[in-house]
Write a protein that holds these residues in place. Structure first.
Motif, mmCIF file in Angstrom:
data_model
loop_
_atom_site.group_PDB
_atom_site.id
_atom_site.type_symbol
_atom_site.label_atom_id
_atom_site.label_comp_id
_atom_site.label_asym_id
_atom_site.label_seq_id
_atom_site.Cartn_x
_atom_site.Cartn_y
_atom_site.Cartn_z
ATOM 1 N N TYR A 124 0.603 -0.859 -0.114
ATOM 2 C CA TYR A 124 0.066 0.270 -0.165
ATOM 3 C C TYR A 124 1.083 1.615 -0.110
ATOM 4 N N MET A 125 1.995 1.449 0.401
ATOM 5 C CA MET A 125 2.726 2.182 0.836
ATOM 6 C C MET A 125 3.283 2.974 -0.654
ATOM 7 N N MET A 126 3.596 1.837 -1.271
ATOM 8 C CA MET A 126 4.470 1.821 -2.687
ATOM 9 C C MET A 126 3.599 2.706 -3.608
ATOM 10 N N TRP A 127 2.451 1.775 -3.786
ATOM 11 C CA TRP A 127 0.587 2.242 -3.975
ATOM 12 C C TRP A 127 0.899 3.614 -3.600
ATOM 13 N N ASN A 128 0.642 3.987 -2.831
ATOM 14 C CA ASN A 128 0.186 5.575 -2.125
ATOM 15 C C ASN A 128 1.535 6.397 -2.685
ATOM 16 N N ARG A 129 3.110 6.071 -3.002
ATOM 17 C CA ARG A 129 4.445 6.565 -2.736
ATOM 18 C C ARG A 129 2.929 7.261 -4.543
ATOM 19 N N LEU A 130 3.227 6.282 -5.146
ATOM 20 C CA LEU A 130 3.372 6.800 -6.720
ATOM 21 C C LEU A 130 2.030 7.106 -7.244
ATOM 22 N N PHE A 131 0.744 6.762 -6.467
ATOM 23 C CA PHE A 131 -0.332 7.251 -6.935
ATOM 24 C C PHE A 131 -1.265 8.132 -5.735
ATOM 25 N N GLY A 132 -0.405 8.224 -4.515
ATOM 26 C CA GLY A 132 -1.352 9.079 -4.022
ATOM 27 C C GLY A 132 -1.283 10.588 -3.848
ATOM 28 N N GLN A 133 -1.704 11.516 -2.295
ATOM 29 C CA GLN A 133 -1.566 13.077 -2.565
ATOM 30 C C GLN A 133 -0.051 12.465 -2.701
ATOM 31 N N TYR A 134 0.793 12.346 -2.404
ATOM 32 C CA TYR A 134 2.182 12.986 -2.685
ATOM 33 C C TYR A 134 3.072 12.375 -4.056
ATOM 34 N N GLY A 135 1.299 11.674 -4.603
ATOM 35 C CA GLY A 135 2.596 11.206 -6.085
ATOM 36 C C GLY A 135 2.415 11.991 -6.316
ATOM 37 N N TYR A 136 2.807 13.183 -6.667
ATOM 38 C CA TYR A 136 3.380 13.843 -8.057
ATOM 39 C C TYR A 136 5.036 14.280 -7.592
ATOM 40 N N MET A 137 5.024 14.199 -6.423
ATOM 41 C CA MET A 137 6.332 14.548 -5.762
ATOM 42 C C MET A 137 6.969 13.145 -6.491
ATOM 43 N N TYR A 138 7.028 12.332 -6.455
ATOM 44 C CA TYR A 138 7.756 11.597 -6.116
ATOM 45 C C TYR A 138 7.988 11.004 -7.924
ATOM 46 N N TRP A 139 6.951 11.697 -8.902
ATOM 47 C CA TRP A 139 7.314 11.319 -10.195
ATOM 48 C C TRP A 139 8.451 12.474 -10.364
ATOM 49 N N ILE A 140 8.384 13.537 -9.846
ATOM 50 C CA ILE A 140 9.372 14.493 -9.658
ATOM 51 C C ILE A 140 10.448 14.672 -9.591
ATOM 52 N N VAL A 141 10.553 13.315 -8.719
ATOM 53 C CA VAL A 141 11.902 12.816 -7.797
ATOM 54 C C VAL A 141 12.828 11.865 -8.969
ATOM 55 N N LEU A 142 11.811 10.780 -9.185
ATOM 56 C CA LEU A 142 12.122 9.567 -10.989
ATOM 57 C C LEU A 142 12.309 11.149 -12.067
ATOM 58 N N PHE A 143 12.236 11.669 -12.382
ATOM 59 C CA PHE A 143 12.676 12.599 -13.526
ATOM 60 C C PHE A 143 13.936 13.561 -12.703
ATOM 61 N N CYS A 144 13.686 14.100 -12.171
ATOM 62 C CA CYS A 144 15.276 14.876 -11.729
ATOM 63 C C CYS A 144 16.293 14.365 -11.196
ATOM 64 N N ASN A 145 15.836 12.904 -10.755
ATOM 65 C CA ASN A 145 17.442 11.919 -10.654
ATOM 66 C C ASN A 145 17.504 10.487 -10.892
ATOM 67 N N ILE A 146 16.781 10.689 -12.370
ATOM 68 C CA ILE A 146 17.225 9.670 -13.147
ATOM 69 C C ILE A 146 17.300 10.332 -13.984
ATOM 70 N N ILE A 147 16.135 10.583 -15.038
ATOM 71 C CA ILE A 147 16.177 10.811 -16.781
ATOM 72 C C ILE A 147 16.535 12.402 -16.424
ATOM 73 N N ALA A 148 17.109 12.796 -15.696
ATOM 74 C CA ALA A 148 17.744 14.017 -16.078
ATOM 75 C C ALA A 148 18.994 14.004 -16.198
#
Lengths: 457, 577, 177
Positions: free
Chosen positions: A334-358
């Motif tokens: 549940y924690m991981m689902w919430n991390r990806l799609f929960g209320q703070y999900g947008y932050m995690y996607w920004i993290v993935l962009f900044c730390n991996i994609i960029a």
């Protein structure tokens, strides 16, 4: 100054450009402090940093007056900005130790031009980091209760708590970094003493250098001591961020309780630390005209380290996500689902962009040597790594085991002011450092210059 | 009153200026009366309209009497001298009939002397005072036939008729008389878990139809009267209807909170109004919701099963919460040879009233934090009641679950405290050493049950002097920056220990009653010694329904729950029976 | 280091010249005392007989005492001085004691090293006769200086000076104690 790009057999730019001799190097570096007027940009940056530092003083004063309730923390999210900032700053510091200690042991001579700055950055980052665990206490006036000292009540700290480990790790790290930095400074302070013109400046540097003369005996002890310190700082730096990560992993909270954390945090620390070195070195190199001493070779290498550590971080993200699914633990998944799609999900996607994609463009050499790109990227990575810690701290806590106790968290004005203020503290210390001490290691740069002079002969 | 026939009006305690529909015009009528006298504890709306205000005594300050549910008379005795020289209603009435110096005790005693039939009044009276009830005053029981369950109307309500409003006294502050009681204001309303406000409660379907959602400010109007109210979507609420709680929006009870639903209360004495209209105002009205998430997310924390499952498989709970094997640890276990305190909470009995929360607050000097802090999840209640909705949002099952500290034997909170401010006692209490706490809050982060409370600000400081009497002298008042939590009422344990020690015996079962246990109207909470196989708590824990929360973490909680059994009457349409 | 005898100071341009000079001087029976250099010259400490392993020993014994002190303190506090049931864990929770033991090892080793470095170098050095020579102030920049014990006779001193020039010294200077 004409820059003649000297390239090594692999076609990489040289560590030090243009045939500088020992005298040249000494004069050039010491002149930053002794002769040159402070550039207007540096003055402006220093002034800004000092203003922010005043903001920090204000925030801390109000904090002591009202209590930690001025921040956004609550139950369930009892840790917020303070711990995020702490982990972030301590991570920043790690690059300095890595450059000065690990690269020293690996005989990477390119470290020479940036190790002093990186070590100073370590010290100041540790100063910023160390402040937060104290400030975040509900009763900061009793911080010393974590120290093992005999009391009339006969009570002692509880050594099973990772926070006590933290205290030992951070204070050891701060102390060792200071010793390492200062030991390296001693020959340079002597150079400053001998180069300075004004009597009191000479005296001051003379005192600070303890009267170093550069005798063979001193050098012998210095080199051995420096190497041993480097050898100790290397496991230390790994242990420090491992201990920081244990603050989380020892807890039962889903999203914290993971054996992956120590290596994951160490890699993240190196990653963000190198980003911060870039953020600082690129403008300083330009403003002080150190293009000959800090060459594109350095940026190329630092980019590679960032890319490599960034991939370790990315690997950790992948493993973390995989295990939370594979482990089939209801709370973890549940924690991981919430991390990806929960209320703070947008932050995690920004993290993935900044730390991996960029960081992927760093595969390309021309971009590794494009300083504008690198500088912007370094900021992106810094933001990404801050958000990563925010996600780990806040998102894991805000929804743990009991839905009846779930809640949301957001930083208040005072949280933000404290964070900005810590930049102010960092910047102010950096400014003072640039004005008072040689920003590059003179003695080691001299060694390099001598070596290349030898080669030329 | 309007015609001027009333010359003098004495109002004893009531607040009709507020607690009546304004359109009834009580306030205007009252102003026609030349002599308006109000006896009350507080200068309320009615008192403001009167030309004499008399300070009343509180029930803890005066003599009076009351009836219990079976009609037995009970005498109310004062606990303290009146603090502000107030007078009881009895004394005021006596004064009006000329007896200005009558003592409250004499008035009550004389009444019962007159009404006592039998010998030896003194003995009967003294025994009544000692026992709490006056013997032989109960009513004759009446025989009643159960009524048939009301059959809902066949046809759906006419949607064109607009929205139906239904009124009810507020669950915590009643008709507004307790609006100044911060404990009640901050007590989460049963099921809704709102604090400090009332709201327009409506079903999800209705809210969607009206295009509104939680915390939207709406204007609700019936005819030419209207109020502004925040919306609160309530699972299980009937469609096309809105429930409004009375008691809020008081203007002379400190800061105005909520809205005054009396504005819309019909004059005919009914508790509903038809044809209400609702208009969205586009403003937010923040509401302090103690429990923001009322879904259990398939976690089976509050276990609730149909009765037939229990009947077919009495050990069902071990399938839902398999107890960890006794030896699944590398560490040697700690032994608890003396007393071993534990608690059992029966979810079948719990009805979610929240009395435990309040009793705990009173017993343990728990501060009130205010609406903003509740919004920010900083409420301090040591025992919270979680209300979970299960099933469809239209007709959910509501499962209340009181959650105090579990006093885990392997307490995760203790492990991470750097200064040893929370440690284990030899009797298995998870103790909080306030003096030693530096406030890292790590313990709270590591508490899987999230039962720890932190003094983020100076919640207990700067209180008016009159509050001093409210505090329990046996319990430390916690200062800013210190963690606190349920202690299993350790002060009561110690009191019992001292008593038992003086009498040179062990503490008897039932001698220690925790505050939450004491007030629980359904006796859902049992506390006692787990090393005593005959104790009530041991008996409760031997129940097949007994389970612990989050056993898989091997925290070994001392507080356990008995699964809730529901015996649903399928013949009835309106959900729960 | 020794300041009780008159010395001759010579200035060289490179570390290699200096090292060669030291070896030659020793072969010729002179006593080179100290070398002052802007960068460490490999082999110079050996040539001058000034190799020093104290730092390694300091670090080792400092670290060892740190480990013992760190673990010992935790054991004593948790088991003996303040035995208390924390989270149902045993009093001697040795895995939890490892991080602090490690940190103490490093901390003690580093501090011993730092203090030792300060003490065995007799810091702070506020006066040294070589400070009279302006050449030495360039030893922190690009010059390599060497002091040699001046022979008792003036003639021998002159011979020494000549030899130094011959060995590549750019200048020489006599220093009074």
């Amino acid at each position: 100054m004409a820059v003649i790009e000297k390239r090594d057999p692999l076609g990489r730019p040289g560590v030090i450009a243009g045939g500088h001799g020992a005298a040249d190097v000494t004069d050039k570096i010491s002149a930053i402090v002794l002769k040159r007027r402070t550039p207007a940009t540096i003055l402006a940056a220093g002034a800004t940093a000092f203003l922010l530092f005043l903001g920090l003083v204000t925030a801390i004063s109000y904090l002591f007056y009202r209590g930690v309730g001025i921040w956004g923390i609550n139950v369930p999210v009892a840790w917020g900005f303070a711990i995020v900032n702490f982990v972030w700053w301590i991570g920043i510091g790690h690059a300095g130790t890595l450059i000065s200690a690990i690269l020293l042991l690996l005989h990477q001579n390119w470290r020479v031009s940036i190790n002093r700055l990186a070590e100073a950055m370590t010290l100041f980052a540790v100063a910023c980091a160390g402040m937060f665990p104290l400030l975040h206490l509900g009763r900061p006036q009793y911080f010393y209760w974590l120290l093992p000292y005999p009391t009339s009540m006969g009570v002692w700290p509880q050594f099973r708590s990772p926070l006590v480990w933290d205290l030992f790790a951070i204070s050891t790290y701060g102390t060792v970094s200071l010793i390492f930095w200062y030991l390296g400074l001693i020959p340079d302070l002597a150079s400053m003493r001998d180069t300075a013109n004004r009597r009191w400046v000479k005296k001051a540097y003379g005192l600070l250098s303890f009267g170093w003369r550069g005798t063979a005996r001193e050098w012998s002890r210095f080199q051995r001591g420096y190497l041993i310190l480097g050898g100790m700082a290397t496991p230390l730096v790994v242990s420090v961020h491992s201990v920081v990560s244990l603050d989380f992993t020892v807890a039962v909270t889903p999203g914290w309780h993971s054996t992956l954390f120590p290596p994951y945090f160490v890699a993240g620390a190196i990653f963000s630390g190198f980003a911060m070195v870039l953020t600082i070195v690129i403008p300083i190199r330009r403003i002080f005209g150190l293009q000959d001493l800090i060459t594109l070779r350095h940026f190329d290498n630092m980019s590679k380290v960032m890319l490599a550590s960034g991939w370790i971080v990315a690997y950790s993200y992948i493993v973390e996500t995989f295990i939370s699914w594979y482990g089939a633990n209801q709370f973890e998944s549940y924690m991981m689902w919430n991390r990806l799609f929960g209320q703070y999900g947008y932050m995690y996607w920004i993290v993935l962009f900044c730390n991996i994609i960029a960081i992927q463009p760093l595969w390309k050499r021309s971009l590794r040597q494009n300083l504008v790109f690198l500088w912007v990227l370094s900021i992106v990575v810094n933001v990404g790594m801050w958000l990563e810690r925010y996600v780990i701290v806040v998102q894991s806590l805000h929804r743990d085991f009991m839905p009846g106790a779930w809640g949301m968290y957001s930083g208040t004005f005072w949280d933000w002011l404290t964070l900005l203020g810590s930049f102010g503290l960092f910047g102010s210390l950096l400014f003072l450092f640039l004005r008072l001490a040689p920003a590059l290691s003179i003695s080691e740069a001299r060694e390099l210059a001598e070596a290349s002079a030898e080669e030329r002969r | 009153m309007r015609t001027g026939q009333v010359e003098t009006l004495v109002i004893l305690g009531a607040n009709p200026v507020y607690a009546s529909p304004p359109s009834a015009g009580f306030a205007e009528a009252l102003n026609q009366v030349p002599n308006r006298i109000h006896l009350g504890l507080f200068p309320d709306e009615t008192a403001e309209c009167c030309n004499w205000r008399l300070p009343a005594t509180h029930a803890l300050e005066h003599w009076s009497d009351a009836r219990t549910f079976d009609g037995s008379a009970s005498v109310i005795q004062p606990l303290i001298e009146p603090l502000y020289e107030g007078r009881s209603p009895h004394q005021v009435l006596a004064a009006l009939s000329g007896d200005f110096l009558a003592s409250g005790q004499a008035l009550v005693q004389d009444y019962w002397r007159r009404n006592h039939q039998g010998e030896d009044f003194e003995r009967w009276w003294r025994q009544g005072l000692y026992r709490g009830v006056l013997e032989g005053t109960s009513f004759e029981p009446e025989t009643v036939e159960p009524m048939a369950a009301p059959v809902p109307p066949e046809s759906a309500p006419n949607k064109d008729a607009g929205i139906e409003l239904s009124f009810a006294p507020d669950p915590t502050i009643y008709d507004g008389r307790f609006a100044e009681n911060a404990w009640l204001q901050e007590l989460p309303k049963p099921v809704l878990s709102l604090t400090w406000d009332n709201a327009a409660y409506m079903s999800e379907a209705t809210a969607k139809r009206l295009g509104v959602w939680n915390e939207d400010t709406v204007e609700i109007s019936v005819g030419d009267r209207s109020v502004e109210a925040p919306v609160w979507v309530t699972p299980g609420h009937a469609d096309d209807a809105i429930t409004l709680h009375l008691g809020y929006g008081r203007e002379s009870a400190g800061e105005v909170r909520g809205f005054n639903a009396y504005e819309l209360l019909p004059l005919d004495g009914g508790w509903s109004a038809i044809g209400a209209e609702l208009r969205k105002l586009g403003r937010r009205w923040p509401l302090a919701d103690r429990q923001t998430h009322q879904q259990m997310e398939n976690r089976d924390l509050a276990v609730s099963v149909p009765l037939d499952r229990y009947q077919s498989d009495p050990s069902f709970v071990t399938q839902i919460h398999p107890p960890p094997e006794a030896d699944n640890t590398l560490l040697p276990p700690w032994k608890y040879d003396g007393y071993k305190w534990g608690m059992a909470i029966d979810l079948s009995a719990c009805m979610g009233c929240g009395a435990c929360t309040l009793a705990c607050q009173a017993e343990n000097n728990i501060p009130v934090v205010g609406k903003e802090a509740v919004i920010n999840n900083r409420a301090m209640h040591w025992i919270r009641v979680d209300y979970y909705f299960q099933g469809s949002p239209a007709a959910p099952e509501i499962i209340p679950q009181p959650v105090p500290c579990m006093h885990c034997e392997n307490a995760p909170c203790e492990l991470v405290c750097p200064v040893g401010a929370t440690v284990h006692s030899g009797e298995g209490l998870n103790q909080m050493v306030y003096n030693r706490c530096v406030g890292t809050r790590y313990c709270s982060n590591n508490c899987p049950y999230k039962v720890r409370r932190f003094n983020f600000l100076d919640f207990s400081g700067f209180q008016p002097e009159s509050y001093d009497g409210r505090m329990n002298p046996d319990v430390t008042v916690r200062r800013r920056g210190v963690m606190e939590k349920c202690t299993y009422c350790v002060q009561r344990i110690e009191e019992a220990r001292i008593t038992a020690g003086k009498e040179d015996r062990k503490i008897r079962d039932g001698e220690i009653v925790t505050a939450c246990q004491q007030v629980c109207p359904t006796e859902a909470i049992v506390f006692g010694d787990l090393n005593d196989p005959g104790s009530r708590v041991s008996t409760a824990k031997r129940s097949q329904r007994d389970y612990g929360l989050l056993l898989e973490l091997n925290t070994k909680p001392r507080t356990s729950y008995a699964a809730r059994l529901k015996n649903r009457n399928d013949a009835s349409d309106d959900g729960e029976s | 280091m020794s300041s009780d005898a008159a010395r001759v100071l010579a200035e060289f341009a490179t570390g290699r010249c200096l090292l060669d000079a030291v070896q030659r001087l020793k072969a010729d029976g002179f006593r080179p005392l100290d070398a002052y250099s802007p960068t460490p010259v490999e082999g110079l400490d050996e040539a001058l007989g000034q190799q020093d392993h104290t730092m390694s020993k300091l670090a080792f014994f400092g670290g060892l005492s740190g480990a013992v002190a760190g673990y010992g303190l935790q054991y004593w506090v948790s088991v003996d001085a303040y035995p208390i049931n924390v989270a149902g864990r045993p009093l001697h929770s040795w895995p939890a004691f490892i991080p602090i033991t490690f940190e103490c090892t490093i901390l003690f080793a580093s501090l011993t090293l730092a203090v030792g470095f300060f003490l065995i170098n007799a810091y702070p050095v506020v006066y040294d006769p070589v400070f009279q020579a302006p050449e030495v102030s360039r030893a922190s920049r690009d010059r390599y200086c060497l002091t040699v014990e001046a022979p008792p006779s003036a003639r021998a001193t002159e011979a020494l000076e000549r030899l130094l020039i011959e060995l590549g010294a750019e200048s020489t200077r006599r220093l009074q104690p």
